[in-house]
Design a protein around this motif. Structure first.
Motif, mmCIF file in Angstrom:
data_model
loop_
_atom_site.group_PDB
_atom_site.id
_atom_site.type_symbol
_atom_site.label_atom_id
_atom_site.label_comp_id
_atom_site.label_asym_id
_atom_site.label_seq_id
_atom_site.Cartn_x
_atom_site.Cartn_y
_atom_site.Cartn_z
ATOM 1 N N SER A 73 -9.804 -0.984 -1.357
ATOM 2 C CA SER A 73 -8.889 -0.893 -2.801
ATOM 3 C C SER A 73 -7.377 -1.767 -2.867
ATOM 4 O O SER A 73 -7.238 -1.898 -3.968
ATOM 5 N N HIS A 74 -7.081 -1.634 -1.381
ATOM 6 C CA HIS A 74 -5.944 -2.630 -0.923
ATOM 7 C C HIS A 74 -6.316 -4.086 -0.571
ATOM 8 O O HIS A 74 -5.603 -4.549 -0.365
ATOM 9 N N ARG A 75 -6.799 -3.756 -0.136
ATOM 10 C CA ARG A 75 -7.832 -4.783 0.593
ATOM 11 C C ARG A 75 -6.632 -5.442 2.093
ATOM 12 O O ARG A 75 -5.949 -6.300 2.112
ATOM 13 N N LEU A 76 -6.284 -4.422 2.546
ATOM 14 C CA LEU A 76 -5.723 -4.229 3.581
ATOM 15 C C LEU A 76 -6.566 -5.520 4.945
ATOM 16 O O LEU A 76 -7.614 -4.691 4.770
ATOM 17 N N ARG A 77 -5.850 -5.620 5.750
ATOM 18 C CA ARG A 77 -6.668 -6.336 6.472
ATOM 19 C C ARG A 77 -7.222 -5.659 8.089
ATOM 20 O O ARG A 77 -7.711 -6.402 8.551
ATOM 21 N N ARG A 78 -6.201 -4.972 8.057
ATOM 22 C CA ARG A 78 -6.060 -4.262 9.289
ATOM 23 C C ARG A 78 -5.760 -2.908 9.140
ATOM 24 O O ARG A 78 -4.610 -2.101 8.489
ATOM 25 N N VAL A 79 -5.843 -1.869 9.783
ATOM 26 C CA VAL A 79 -5.730 -0.516 9.754
ATOM 27 C C VAL A 79 -5.319 -0.157 11.470
ATOM 28 O O VAL A 79 -6.504 0.048 11.901
ATOM 29 N N TYR A 80 -4.520 0.253 12.486
ATOM 30 C CA TYR A 80 -4.255 0.898 13.264
ATOM 31 C C TYR A 80 -3.821 2.458 13.229
ATOM 32 O O TYR A 80 -2.736 3.167 12.479
ATOM 33 N N TYR A 81 -4.996 2.510 14.282
ATOM 34 C CA TYR A 81 -4.819 4.344 14.731
ATOM 35 C C TYR A 81 -3.745 3.886 16.139
ATOM 36 O O TYR A 81 -4.082 3.584 16.961
ATOM 37 N N THR A 82 -3.372 5.542 16.433
ATOM 38 C CA THR A 82 -2.565 5.406 16.809
ATOM 39 C C THR A 82 -2.532 7.231 17.457
ATOM 40 O O THR A 82 -2.407 7.917 16.894
ATOM 41 N N ALA A 83 -2.716 7.363 19.043
ATOM 42 C CA ALA A 83 -3.342 8.789 18.769
ATOM 43 C C ALA A 83 -2.043 9.181 18.651
ATOM 44 O O ALA A 83 -1.139 8.745 20.136
ATOM 45 N N TYR A 84 -1.337 10.667 19.070
ATOM 46 C CA TYR A 84 -0.173 11.128 19.100
ATOM 47 C C TYR A 84 0.242 11.626 20.186
ATOM 48 O O TYR A 84 -0.528 11.959 20.549
ATOM 49 N N GLU A 140 3.494 7.065 -3.121
ATOM 50 C CA GLU A 140 4.454 6.075 -2.838
ATOM 51 C C GLU A 140 4.127 4.597 -2.152
ATOM 52 O O GLU A 140 4.093 3.832 -2.864
ATOM 53 N N THR A 141 2.840 5.272 -1.233
ATOM 54 C CA THR A 141 2.615 4.003 -0.162
ATOM 55 C C THR A 141 1.853 3.832 -0.755
ATOM 56 O O THR A 141 1.970 1.971 -0.458
ATOM 57 N N GLU A 142 0.979 3.565 -1.000
ATOM 58 C CA GLU A 142 -0.119 2.719 -1.442
ATOM 59 C C GLU A 142 0.351 2.082 -3.367
ATOM 60 O O GLU A 142 -0.338 0.956 -3.144
#
Lengths: 406, 464
Positions: free
Chosen positions: A236-247, A185-187
């Motif tokens: 595949s979705h041409r995202l500009r940024r993926v952010y990672y957040t340590a749990y 759904e998100t993708e």
């Protein structure tokens, strides 16, 4: 409830979203209005935890119909609840912006009633800012996964950036912690946003593109699967940024989650690896083996170099750009400097020193006239101890979302 | 030939002044720099450069970009260094700008970078305060840059706030903007006049305080990015001392709301039993730790075949730091002796390691531990069992039984039955000796305790 109290609750609730950047979009001031975006972010303040304050980052409401285990605002959490009105968010944004304390607004929200209904509220805030206040500053809206295409298209009209959060790297992780959400759904939402952004029209829609966020360490998923997912999102979705957040255990923990916070160092290494994917032409399988995590004691580029010594030494004055980018300690900026300079003359160790390159880390991997570091040390057992940092720079971990130069 | 260059002290005027000098190929050391307004005497001044018909050397755009920034740098040679680089470009072409081997190029680049940062910080940290005059709103700011950047920094504010009347005041020059007349540059303003603050300034401080995470403190990072010399004009910085001072209290409050339990200090699986005991003594993972005197880890040989698990330490156990040393403990010892066991043969421990009580007058009254306390403490009990690997575990009372079974049970329905605990150990449930002490008619409970201990002893014999 007083506005100050709402602000306090809804700013606190929004701080778990890592994205703080206001960069990547250019927007000139409306002739009868105020505010622009310059393309590079500005940090207008810093909090005592060393983080940049660039946007008014708030939730519209922290009420939510979902019960995602990792989220402080989940239905079953007993955190205090509040909701803004559209007028209140507009007033705060305009007031702060005119005082020059922010670059714009990052508005997210808990899900109330439905995905579409929630997005309607966010869009109405942005629409009033753009149309009634004539606001040209930066607006980042949360794209709620599963919202209709028409709603997403309207959001793209008013926002610089939209972000649908992928939250966790695999469907298995989501099934455990966020059973109401699916990767598909998100993708799908990401895909629709990408198509919308490509629509021809009088103005560029969502000029700062899409970003997303992944929580790391809430489940057993490896760095390899995190980076595989990122790679797919970028391609595949041409995202500009993926952010990672340590749990980090939120103030209202859920029984299914680990109670020890995952090190910021893991988050930092993921940002470095992410940079290698996007700007250094590395593949995921070169950086980390399937099912494995990144090494914590050295950056991923150095780790690659140590296990691929046959690739070195790289000739500083003849090697192509792609090869120079693989040398530990040479970032994209310095590689560009080397390329410009060597068109005129031979580049020397002194030049690298002037560029403030870490010679101890870099020289052993380079062939430079008059320097024998590579000949002496590249093949010895103790190379790793020679080039590995003695102390890990914890300041860097706070900055790594901004610059991942490796 | 020595010439003087007379010009307003900013880049555009400097550029016009140096054009003829470049055409004449005058060297940098042969120029007297005479910016208007400087205190140098006009006596003995070299003549101005003559008008020349030599073609002006054309300079690449990259040079102007670099020189514009480099010239804003506050240094005695701020006008001559860019000129020296201009001469190099005129003689050898624009590519010398890439050659960081040349000292002048390197230095001008370093200065330009410093100036960029200074401009960026001005864009970031200028704070407009709203004032009202006859013509309406007027936004005033005072900022202290390191270098002469007012002309470099102002256009950004014009692009952004072109519908506002605003003033940018700095000790190194000022700019006043109105939508009607545009920018007017003026002299520096040495001191900060602090205007009154309104409710949005207060709300901004509320926002700042709410986004700070007290669990992470990196004040060095904050100070390096936001130098303290700018703090005077940034209202939120007045909160920093208070936020830092309150951080431990906020963390403690959040720890109380969000107890970490045993897992915060639990040693790895390979660590010995003594490490588990140390961790228990260190634990502050739930609200019971604060008011208690001692944490009470288990006691007994690691080779024990029977582990007896009570509810929690009582008043005596809390004072001494040892399990089962009060009245209930004595009753248990009698019951053990009755089935032929000595205290030294069994491992004695509790489901909860701290004494939950309330104070009444000077007495400390026992309170039953809540399910949350037992759940938070349970990893310790499982860690003890994993080191000892007993043949059988005897749970005394409802708290111990629930912790070991992972679910609430009716005691009467499980007494004396052979059960399996979470983690796989064989489990027998009996009544807690404290319950026997409290009950006026306790003979049935005494019998059930005796029965549970007897069954446990029998199991150790049958597997021996």
């Amino acid at each position: 409830m007083e506005l100050a109290q709402k602000l306090s609750i809804l700013a606190d609730a929004a701080k778990y979203d890592a994205s703080c950047s206001s960069s990547g979009a250019k927007r000139t001031r409306p002739t009868d209005g105020f505010g622009n975006t310059t393309g590079m972010g500005i940090c207008h303040s810093y909090t005592p935890d060393g983080r940049c304050v660039s946007l008014l980052k708030i939730l519209f409401t922290n009420r939510c119909i979902f019960d995602c285990a990792y989220c402080v605002n989940r239905l079953s959490s007993n955190t205090p609840r509040a909701s803004f009105t559209v007028a209140e968010v507009v007033r705060l944004t305009v007031g702060f912006y005119r005082r020059n304390t922010i670059e714009g607004l990052f508005l997210s929200s808990g899900i109330i009633k439905s995905a579409d209904y929630t997005m309607e509220q966010l869009i109405e805030v942005a629409r009033r800012l753009r149309e009634e206040e004539r606001f040209g500053g930066y607006i980042h809206l949360k794209a709620v996964a599963g919202a209709s295409k028409e709603i997403l298209a309207r959001a793209a009209q008013v926002a610089d950036r939209l972000s649908a959060n992928i939250e966790l790297p695999t469907q298995k992780d989501l099934d455990t912690l966020a059973p109401a959400k699916t990767i598909v759904e998100t993708e799908t939402t990401m895909d629709q946003l990408h198509n919308i952004s490509q629509t021809e029209g009088p103005k560029k829609l969502m000029p700062a593109g899409q970003s997303t966020q992944m929580v790391v360490g809430a489940t057993a998923a490896s760095d390899a699967s995190v980076l595989d997912t990122s790679n797919r999102l970028y391609t595949s979705h041409r995202l500009r940024r993926v952010y990672y957040t340590a749990y980090s255990p939120s103030s209202q923990p859920h029984a299914a989650l680990p109670t020890k916070p995952v090190g910021l160092l893991r988050e930092h290494r993921l940002y470095q690896a992410d940079w290698l994917l996007r700007f250094y032409q590395f593949r995921v399988d070169e950086i980390v083996q399937p099912g494995q995590n990144l090494a914590l004691d050295k950056d991923p580029k150095l780790a690659w170099a140590l296990s691929n010594r046959a690739f070195f030494p790289v000739d500083l004055n003849r090697a192509p750009r792609e090869a120079l980018l693989r040398v530990p300690g040479l970032g994209t900026t310095n590689v560009q400097r080397v390329l410009s300079l060597r068109r005129q003359r031979t580049v020397t160790v002194d030049d690298l020193r002037h560029m403030r390159v870490s010679l101890k880390k870099t020289l052993v991997f380079l062939e430079i006239p008059g320097d024998r570091s590579a000949v002496r040390h590249l093949d010895i057992q103790s190379l790793e101890d020679r080039v590995k940092p003695r102390q890990l720079n914890l300041f860097a971990t706070g900055q790594s979302a901004l610059t991942g130069q490796v | 030939m020595r010439y003087s260059a007379v010009f307003e002290p900013h880049f555009d005027a400097w550029r016009d002044a140096v054009r003829p000098l470049l055409a004449l190929k005058t060297e940098a050391q042969d120029i007297e720099w005479r910016p208007v307004g400087s205190t140098q005497s006009g006596l003995f001044a070299a003549p101005p450069a003559p008008v020349t018909d030599r073609p002006l050397p054309s300079m690449p755009r990259a040079f102007f970009t670099l020189a514009r920034s480099g010239l804003a740098f506050d240094a005695p040679d701020r006008f001559s260094l860019p000129y020296a680089v201009a001469r190099l470009v005129a003689e050898r072409g624009g590519q010398v700008l890439d050659d960081i081997g040349i000292r002048e190029v390197r230095e001008l680049k370093r200065r330009a970078k410093t100036v960029h940062r200074d401009v960026h910080k001005m864009h970031a940290f200028v704070r407009f305060a709203k004032t009202i005059d006859d013509a309406g709103e007027r936004w005033v700011s005072w900022h202290r840059p390191d270098h002469f950047i007012i002309r470099q920094a102002t256009p950004h504010f014009v692009r952004r706030f072109g519908d506002m009347r605003f003033a940018l005041l700095t000790p190194k020059g000022s700019a006043v903007f109105t939508p009607e007349d545009g920018v007017v540059y003026g002299p520096g303003v040495a001191h900060h006049i602090s205007p009154t603050q309104d409710d949005l300034d207060a709300l901004w401080c509320t926002y700042y305080a709410s986004i700070y995470n007290p669990a992470r403190t990196l004040t060095d990072a904050m100070r390096s990015e936001m130098p303290m010399k700018h703090w005077g004009t940034m209202p939120e910085t007045k909160l920093i001392a208070r936020l830092l001072a309150e951080a431990p209290k906020r963390l403690a409050e959040s720890a109380a709301r969000n107890p970490q339990g045993a897992s915060a200090v639990l040693p790895p699986d390979a660590a010995p039993l003594s490490a588990v005991h140390d961790a228990i003594r260190r634990c502050r993972g739930c609200p019971l730790a604060g008011p208690a005197t001692h944490a009470v880890p288990g006691e007994g040989p690691q080779t024990a075949r029977i582990v007896i698990v009570g509810e929690q330490p009582g008043d005596c156990e809390d004072t001494e730091g040892r399990p089962f040393v009060g009245p209930a403990g004595r009753l248990l010892m009698d019951a053990l002796n009755a089935v032929g066991l000595e205290r030294e043969q069994v491992y004695l421990t509790n489901a909860v390691k701290h004494f939950h009580h309330k104070k009444q007058n000077k007495q400390r009254l026992h309170e039953r531990p809540e399910a949350l306390h037992a759940e938070l403490c349970a990893p310790f009990l499982h860690a003890e069992l994993s080191r000892i690997q007993p043949t059988v575990v005897v749970a005394l009372g409802t708290t111990a039984a629930r912790t070991l079974l992972g679910r609430a049970v009716k005691l009467q329905s499980v007494y004396g039955r052979r059960l399996t605990a979470r983690g796989g150990h064989t489990l027998i449930v009996g009544p807690h000796p404290a319950a026997i002490l409290r009950r006026p008619d306790s003979s049935e409970l005494r019998r059930q305790l005796h029965d549970a201990l007897l069954k446990a002893t029998a199991m150790t014999r049958s597997t021996a």
